[in-house]
Design an enzyme around this catalytic site. Structure first.
Site, PDB file in Angstrom:
ATOM      1  N   MET A  62       0.535  25.869 -31.529  1.00 11.84           N
ATOM      2  CA  MET A  62       1.271  27.117 -31.339  1.00 11.84           C
ATOM      3  C   MET A  62       0.707  27.916 -30.174  1.00 11.84           C
ATOM      4  O   MET A  62       1.447  28.604 -29.462  1.00 11.84           O
ATOM      5  CB  MET A  62       1.246  27.943 -32.620  1.00 11.84           C
ATOM      6  N   GLU A  63      -0.593  27.835 -29.974  1.00  8.41           N
ATOM      7  CA  GLU A  63      -1.205  28.533 -28.840  1.00  8.41           C
ATOM      8  C   GLU A  63      -0.691  27.975 -27.512  1.00  8.41           C
ATOM      9  O   GLU A  63      -0.404  28.737 -26.572  1.00  8.41           O
ATOM     10  CB  GLU A  63      -2.727  28.427 -28.921  1.00  8.41           C
TER      11      GLU A  63
ATOM     12  N   LEU B  87       1.754  33.650 -39.541  1.00  7.32           N
ATOM     13  CA  LEU B  87       0.982  32.727 -40.370  1.00  7.32           C
ATOM     14  C   LEU B  87       0.007  31.869 -39.574  1.00  7.32           C
ATOM     15  O   LEU B  87      -0.629  30.975 -40.132  1.00  7.32           O
ATOM     16  CB  LEU B  87       1.928  31.832 -41.177  1.00  7.32           C
ATOM     17  N   CYS B  88      -0.115  32.133 -38.280  1.00  7.90           N
ATOM     18  CA  CYS B  88      -1.103  31.410 -37.470  1.00  7.90           C
ATOM     19  C   CYS B  88      -2.502  31.973 -37.709  1.00  7.90           C
ATOM     20  O   CYS B  88      -2.669  33.167 -37.942  1.00  7.90           O
ATOM     21  CB  CYS B  88      -0.753  31.513 -35.990  1.00  7.90           C
ATOM     22  N   HIS B  89      -3.488  31.101 -37.620  1.00  8.06           N
ATOM     23  CA  HIS B  89      -4.870  31.509 -37.827  1.00  8.06           C
ATOM     24  C   HIS B  89      -5.480  32.051 -36.536  1.00  8.06           C
ATOM     25  O   HIS B  89      -5.100  31.638 -35.444  1.00  8.06           O
ATOM     26  CB  HIS B  89      -5.710  30.319 -38.307  1.00  8.06           C
TER      27      HIS B  89
ATOM     28  N   ASP C 121      10.804  37.883 -15.874  1.00  5.42           N
ATOM     29  CA  ASP C 121      10.718  39.332 -15.662  1.00  5.42           C
ATOM     30  C   ASP C 121      10.471  39.674 -14.198  1.00  5.42           C
ATOM     31  O   ASP C 121      11.070  40.621 -13.659  1.00  5.42           O
ATOM     32  CB  ASP C 121       9.600  39.904 -16.528  1.00  5.42           C
TER      33      ASP C 121
END
EC number: 4.6.1.17
Length: 312
Positions: free
Chosen positions: A110-111, A74-76, A125
């Site tokens: 969010m980014e 749902l992020c743009h 990793d």
């Protein structure tokens, strides 16, 4: 409470940000990955088998920020102006800090969080062959700026004046004034009056002058800004302005023009009468909605300035 990510049936949806003007937005996030001191020593000496861990982690974090809309449904999709990731190497952990900047209609929290998360996963990793004890923790949003959340907290005493012969006569219904009242109340303003007058200069002027005398700090008018013979709001009120607010006028016109071609015909105006900010808007519901998007919350910065409290 209204949830923008749910429709009327409770189904998920993207929030519609098309009505929000783009502004500069910045978000900073951080996190930490804990590991053995021996692993830190190998990293410092660049002796880990997979190569330069932090260089790879930085690139991975930047790529993650760019791909956030793909990773999180749902992020743009946003045009990111700048991304940076910094690392702080401790005795038994590595701190990760990400900063993301954009000029868009929604924020980049969010980014920034995605950048930190993927940078930490990349470190994990690249070090897991020599360290099975690593732990990623404390990923959080540290702060953000831009948008409504960073606006001044001042909320002025407010009044709304709707100018319309037909609404005043009861042959039409006011919608724009109601939209303005609801939007300004949601923004924290105390809307002390919503008055409807006919397009009569004497009545318009008397209403505004009375409000100013009562200490109303913010007056928003709706209607009377067109080219018709009864569009008298600007002719009545603009001569009373002690100072114009051309930036407000330009932004309202610019934003309206992106929605409606005929917005260029509006004679909307904004100015100050004494210590009262007056904004004269077209009477359409779209103009009222656009004005809320443009004015809230930026206009609130004007009132401490009028009181001599500076530009903070």
């Amino acid at each position: 409470m209204e949830f923008t990510h749910l429709d009327e049936n409770g189904m998920v949806r993207m929030a519609d940000v098309s009505g929000k003007p783009p502004t500069r937005r910045k978000a900073c996030a951080s996190g930490r990955i804990v590991m053995l001191p021996e692993t830190i020593a190998l990293l410092r000496r660049k002796e880990l088998p997979k190569g330069n861990v932090l260089a790879a982690a930085k690139i991975a974090g930047i790529q993650a920020a760019k791909q956030t809309s793909t990773l999180i449904p749902l992020c743009h999709q946003l045009n990111l102006s700048w991304i940076d990731i910094e690392f702080e190497i401790g005795d038994d952990s590595i701190g990760i800090a990400a900063t993301v900047i954009t000029r868009e209609s929604t924020g980049v929290e969010m980014e920034a969080l995605a950048a930190v998360s993927v940078a930490a996963l990349t470190i994990y990793d690249m070090c897991k062959a020599v360290d099975k004890t690593m732990e990623i923790s404390a990923i959080r949003l540290d702060h953000k700026t831009g948008g409504k959340s960073s606006a001044a907290e001042y909320h002025p005493r407010t009044a709304i004046l709707v100018m319309s012969d037909s609404i005043a006569a009861g042959t039409a219904t006011d919608h724009s004034g109601a939209i303005l009242r609801e939007g300004l109340q949601k923004a924290g303003c105390a809307v002390e009056a919503l008055t409807i007058t006919p397009d009569e200069p004497v009545e318009i002027a008397a209403t505004v002058e009375a409000w100013i005398g009562e200490g109303i700090e913010f007056i928003v008018t709706s209607g009377g800004t067109g080219l018709g013979p009864r569009d008298l709001a600007i002719d009545t009120l603009a001569p009373k302005f002690t100072r114009r607010l051309p930036g407000v006028e330009q932004e309202l016109l610019r934003w309206g023009q992106t929605k409606t071609r005929t917005a260029m015909l509006s004679r909307l105006a904004a100015g100050v009468i004494g210590n009262t900010v007056v904004v004269c808007l077209p009477g359409s519901t779209s103009a009222a909605k656009d004005a809320l998007e443009v004015l809230v919350p930026a206009i609130f910065h004007a009132f401490p300035m009028l009181k001599g409290d500076g530009h903070a």
